[in-house]
Design a protein around this motif. Structure first.
Motif, PDB file in Angstrom:
ATOM      1  N   LEU A  86       0.861  -1.126  -0.009  1.00 14.30           N
ATOM      2  CA  LEU A  86       0.006  -0.019  -0.074  1.00 14.30           C
ATOM      3  C   LEU A  86       0.682   1.355   0.175  1.00 14.30           C
ATOM      4  O   LEU A  86       0.410   2.307  -0.494  1.00 14.30           O
ATOM      5  N   THR A  87       2.199   1.218   0.593  1.00 14.76           N
ATOM      6  CA  THR A  87       2.958   2.279   0.558  1.00 14.76           C
ATOM      7  C   THR A  87       3.091   2.932  -0.903  1.00 14.76           C
ATOM      8  O   THR A  87       3.071   4.107  -0.949  1.00 14.76           O
ATOM      9  N   SER A  88       3.406   1.838  -1.851  1.00 16.03           N
ATOM     10  CA  SER A  88       3.604   2.602  -3.265  1.00 16.03           C
ATOM     11  C   SER A  88       2.617   2.880  -3.727  1.00 16.03           C
ATOM     12  O   SER A  88       2.538   3.603  -4.922  1.00 16.03           O
ATOM     13  N   ASN A  89       1.270   2.765  -3.145  1.00 13.98           N
ATOM     14  CA  ASN A  89      -0.145   3.412  -3.973  1.00 13.98           C
ATOM     15  C   ASN A  89       0.168   4.961  -4.005  1.00 13.98           C
ATOM     16  O   ASN A  89      -0.327   5.529  -4.776  1.00 13.98           O
ATOM     17  N   ILE A  90       0.718   5.788  -2.893  1.00 13.52           N
ATOM     18  CA  ILE A  90       0.774   7.150  -2.785  1.00 13.52           C
ATOM     19  C   ILE A  90       1.796   7.722  -3.863  1.00 13.52           C
ATOM     20  O   ILE A  90       1.318   8.705  -4.411  1.00 13.52           O
ATOM     21  N   PRO A  91       3.063   7.201  -4.009  1.00  9.12           N
ATOM     22  CA  PRO A  91       3.701   7.737  -5.030  1.00  9.12           C
ATOM     23  C   PRO A  91       3.243   7.248  -6.472  1.00  9.12           C
ATOM     24  O   PRO A  91       3.575   7.983  -7.321  1.00  9.12           O
TER      25      PRO A  91
END
Length: 909
Positions: A678-683
């Motif tokens: 889910l972290t990579s969803n923001i960038p």
């Protein structure tokens, strides 16, 4: 049909048959009328339906919708890579579905290999001749002939019996074989009726002729199978959480898509561009890699559990077992070894362990008559091939003990008075080196009246009233310890004297036997206690026996625990039962199949996540109703295994605890890679937001998002799913049923902390490349412009470099990443190597550039990304220090690789 308490002749007449059995023609007619003697299999999903299920659950539907939207966007806005994305998502669905189906299919094949439930053939009288027929062809009225070791093929009324004892463990959990005779029984329950033999049980000793009165689904066995089919199957906690996560992802993606559509319209973008923007946002926010990562993580856990003797039939059961808060455990064969062993001996006035006979030869010589009695008074048949002896488990244990007596093998048995329920004793006349001796064993209440003397330390003395009272007290003390007590007596028969076992005997001593607990069980029970898992013994055995075993394994420590019998359970209302379950230490004994299922339902209503173990047909309804059903692989019946989610290959309770540890680890690992994914969803989202709000070129293309979600992120996420169990995982209580997989703490860390830092690094990389080339805001860049390709490549590379560091940060929500050795998880190093190799191939190879729209980068871009990654690592390490201090100053734990780590509460990453 109920044939008790009819006499043998009345029973035969009611079935319109005789001792010679049915005529072949009548048997054929009845077979057509009553159907085959076969218990209908549990309603099983077809292969096609099982295969289709892998592609139709809600998360798969979310991905199908994402793929459809991608294809729709490609139609109205070609050239943006949306068709490639759609094909990739469909590929994910297909690969994941096929893999999940294959995992479950392999487990089902393993279950099929264990099937050996009812006998294939049986001896039957047809028209006065003894024939061997297939058991499925039995019909009511058939007369069957059974011998020791035979499985009972249908419900039968005994016609003739010689020393028959039947093993009822598969039906009621009773560990001790019960006698059966042809005399009419007054018992209401078919299981307890002494004149009935029930399908699925087996003859532990003796020979019997019986008439069949019920076949197939009309048997008691069939009744329980029908109850099992009627029981609803509980969805696993993980299935519920994945479904909830799917809804959250769907609503989040749709919400953002609608918001961006409205933003586009507010900025007066053409309608088609606003729609394409919304579709791109929706597809970008669907974590395509989540489903295969969850599936692969569960599959790896099933392999680890298989190595620990737990076969998982359904992948979500891996995690469900780890969430168990209560284990309802059968006694016979699970907590115990399902074999009888001599536990205590009363010789004279001394209460001894059986090992004392081996350690003290003079003691064995002094009580040689008792040992000879044990070695000779039985119907055990030796296995000439060197395997285990066949017969009543109690007699097998006694014979093994008795063979310590010298000269037993030279004795010859001349006659026998078999055991029956009226006499409650067995006697044999033997020709021994000392002459003819009559040996007798049985219940003390029937042996003692026939005795006139007792053998003690000082030799043989007369048996007076005080001595009789002492022996009865000793028997009561042994029985209170849960032991089956037998008295042994003998008499020397003079030349020509008539052998009798009703007077003139000399009591040799008392022997107490038990089904011993498995040696690993006490430690496993203690681990469950430390892990906050409540273990309830639920057995069909005698209350006193159940309580004694519960004390021996440490399940019960109170001076006066509550033992709830089936009769008491029957009188409790649902509310009373739920209140009774609040008791600290409970043991349930003499419990029926329906009552066991009622117990499971009551525990679930209290919010517990219930695991149930069992091996018999009686356990199947509860196995299916429970959150996690655990069947025995060695001694379990086919019906139990079909109803279960997990099968113990070694029938050992300790293996359950090992599997629970693996299951708990799976849930924690899923949270770890959820944070990572889910972290990579923001960038991936911020570039679209910047594109719309600030009018800059789109910093990250759809196909590059795909490179992260289904390319570089996959193997590191899988490595997080393969993390070894935390040693502290079995010192924490199980999570609550309402605790969520996706918590606000996890979302905040992934989206608002780690994700924001990755987005800053990605946008900085993109803008720095443009700035160094002299680009100014408002200047248009074609999608094929080398500068644009290099800038988007820098954005992509920065995300991947940040994710390389992030995978180490996600190993634990509170413990420092420095606490883990590099060799603790070899797959993680491999995952990072794959991630780096992939991004280099995407950036520096022609196929990578052609497929993902990239251009080569200079070293300054990588250095900038590395500095941002180092900053993210430092900031998250500071957050973890604060979290450890805020958690009450807990000291460091020991992680799986042996380094110090902070204690995790097991709730929020």
């Amino acid at each position: 049909m109920r044939l008790s308490p009819l006499s043998v002749d009345e029973a035969l007449a009611s079935l319109r048959t005789g001792r010679d059995g049915l005529a072949p023609a009548e048997a054929a007619r009845r077979l057509a009328e009553f159907g085959p003697n076969r218990v209908e299999e549990l309603a099983r999903e077809s292969l096609l339906a099982g295969f289709a299920r892998q592609f139709s659950h809600f998360f798969a539907i979310v991905l199908w919708v994402g793929a459809a939207l991608a294809f729709l966007a490609e139609r109205y806005g070609p050239g943006q890579g949306m068709s490639t994305l759609g094909v990739a998502i469909v590929g994910v669905i297909l690969v994941n579905g096929v893999f999940s189906f294959w995992q479950e299919y392999k487990a089902e094949r393993a279950v099929a290999a264990l099937r050996r439930l009812l006998p294939q053939t049986v001896q039957v009288m047809r028209g006065g001749a003894l024939e061997q027929i297939v058991a499925v062809d039995l019909v009511p009225g058939d007369v069957v002939v059974l011998a020791e070791g035979d499985l009972v093929p249908a419900d039968c009324r005994v016609i003739e019996a010689l020393g028959v004892r039947v093993n009822l463990a598969t039906l009621n959990g009773e560990s001790l074989p019960k006698a059966r005779t042809a005399e009419p029984s007054q018992e209401d329950s078919p299981v307890l009726a002494r004149d009935l033999l029930l399908a699925g049980t087996s003859l532990a000793a003796g020979e019997a002729t019986a008439v069949v009165y019920a076949t197939g689904m009309q048997t008691e066995f069939g009744h329980i199978a029908r109850l099992t089919q009627a029981a609803g199957e509980a969805p696993s906690p993980l299935r519920r959480e994945i479904a909830r996560l799917s809804w959250l992802v769907a609503f989040l993606a749709m919400g953002l898509g609608v918001a961006f559509f409205l933003i586009g319209q507010a900025m007066r973008l053409p309608l088609i561009e606003s729609c394409l923007l919304a579709i791109g946002i929706i597809v970008a926010n669907v974590p395509e890699g989540l489903l295969p990562t969850v599936t692969l993580s569960l599959a790896m856990a099933t392999q680890r559990m298989a190595r620990r003797n737990a076969l998982v039939r359904h992948l979500p059961a891996v995690e469900a077992l780890g969430s168990a808060s209560v284990i309802c455990c059968d006694k016979t064969g699970t907590l115990t070894e399902n074999r009888m062993a001599v536990k205590r001996l009363l010789l004279g006035r001394a209460l001894l362990e059986p090992a004392a006979l081996a350690d003290r030869p003079e003691l064995a010589a002094r009580h040689r008559q008792l040992l000879l009695n044990a070695a000779l008074c039985h119907n055990v048949k030796a296995n000439r091939a060197g395997g285990a002896a066949a017969g009543d488990p109690m007699e097998v244990a006694l014979a093994a003990m008795g063979r310590r007596a010298a000269g037993w093998e030279r004795a010859v048995r001349l006659d026998e008075i078999p055991f029956d329920t009226a006499r409650k004793r067995m006697s044999v006349l033997c020709d021994t080196p000392e002459g003819r001796v009559l040996y007798c064993k049985g219940a003390l209440e029937t042996v003692l009246p026939a005795c006139e003397a007792v053998e003690g330390d000082a030799g043989v003395t007369p048996l007076d009233d005080a001595e009789r009272a002492r022996l009865l007290r000793a028997e009561d003390e042994l029985a209170g310890s849960g032991l089956r007590v037998l008295a042994f007596a003998h008499a020397v028969i003079g030349a020509g004297g008539p052998p009798t076992d009703d007077r003139g005997l000399t009591l040799s001593g008392l022997v107490g036997l038990e089904d011993p607990p498995r040696p690993e069980v006490p430690g496993a029970i203690a681990r469950c206690a430390r892990a906050g898992i409540r273990v309830l013994m639920v057995t069909g055995d005698h209350p006193r026996t159940a309580l004694a075993i519960a004390r021996e394994i440490g399940l019960v420590t109170d001076a006066s625990p509550r033992v709830v019998t089936g009769d008491e359970l029957r009188r409790l209302s649902p509310a009373q039962l739920q209140l009774a379950l609040d008791g600290r230490q409970l043991v349930f004994a003499r419990v029926s199949a329906e009552q066991k299922m009622t117990l499971v339902e009551a525990l679930k209503k209290k919010g517990e996540i219930v695991a149930v173990t069992g091996d018999g047909v009686n356990d199947a309804p509860a196995l299916k109703t429970a959150d996690i059903g655990i069947a025995m692989g060695l001694s379990g019946t086919d019906v139990a295994r079909e109803a279960a989610d997990v099968i113990l290959l070694d029938d050992n309770f300790a293996s359950i605890v090992a599997a629970v540890e693996e299951g708990r680890s799976v849930y924690e690992n899923i949270r770890k890679f959820l944070t990572y994914i889910l972290t990579s969803n923001i960038p991936e989202l911020v570039p679209y937001l910047s594109f719309v709000l600030f009018g800059i070129p789109l910093p990250l293309t759809i196909i590059q998002i795909l490179a992260v979600d289904l390319g570089t992120d996959m193997v590191p996420a899988l490595a997080l799913g393969a993390e070894k169990p935390d040693p502290a995982v079995m010192t924490r209580p199980p999570r609550a049923r309402k605790e969520r997989l996706l918590t606000w703490g996890l979302v905040a860390r992934a989206y608002l902390f780690l994700g924001v830092m990755e987005a800053v690094a990605a946008m900085a990389a993109f803008l720095s490349v443009l700035a160094r080339a002299g680009w100014h805001r408002g200047e248009a860049l074609a999608s094929s412009d080398p500068l644009y390709l290099q800038a988007t490549t820098a954005c992509l590379a920065a995300i991947v470099v940040m994710q390389v560091v992030n995978v180490f940060l996600c190993r634990h929500p509170r413990a420092s990443s420095l606490a883990f050795g590099l060799t603790g998880n070899p797959l993680m190093l491999a995952g990072v190597a794959v991630e780096v190799t992939l991004i280099l191939a995407i950036v520096y190879t022609r196929p990578g550039a052609w497929l993902f729209g990239t251009a080569p980068l200079g070293p300054e871009v990588w250095l900038q990304a590395a500095l941002f990654a180092l900053s993210m690592w430092a900031l998250d390490e500071l957050r973890k220090v604060w979290a450890r201090r805020a958690g009450g100053g807990r000291g460091p734990e020991r992680p799986a690789n042996g380094s110090a780590r902070a204690r995790s509460p097991g709730s929020t990453p």
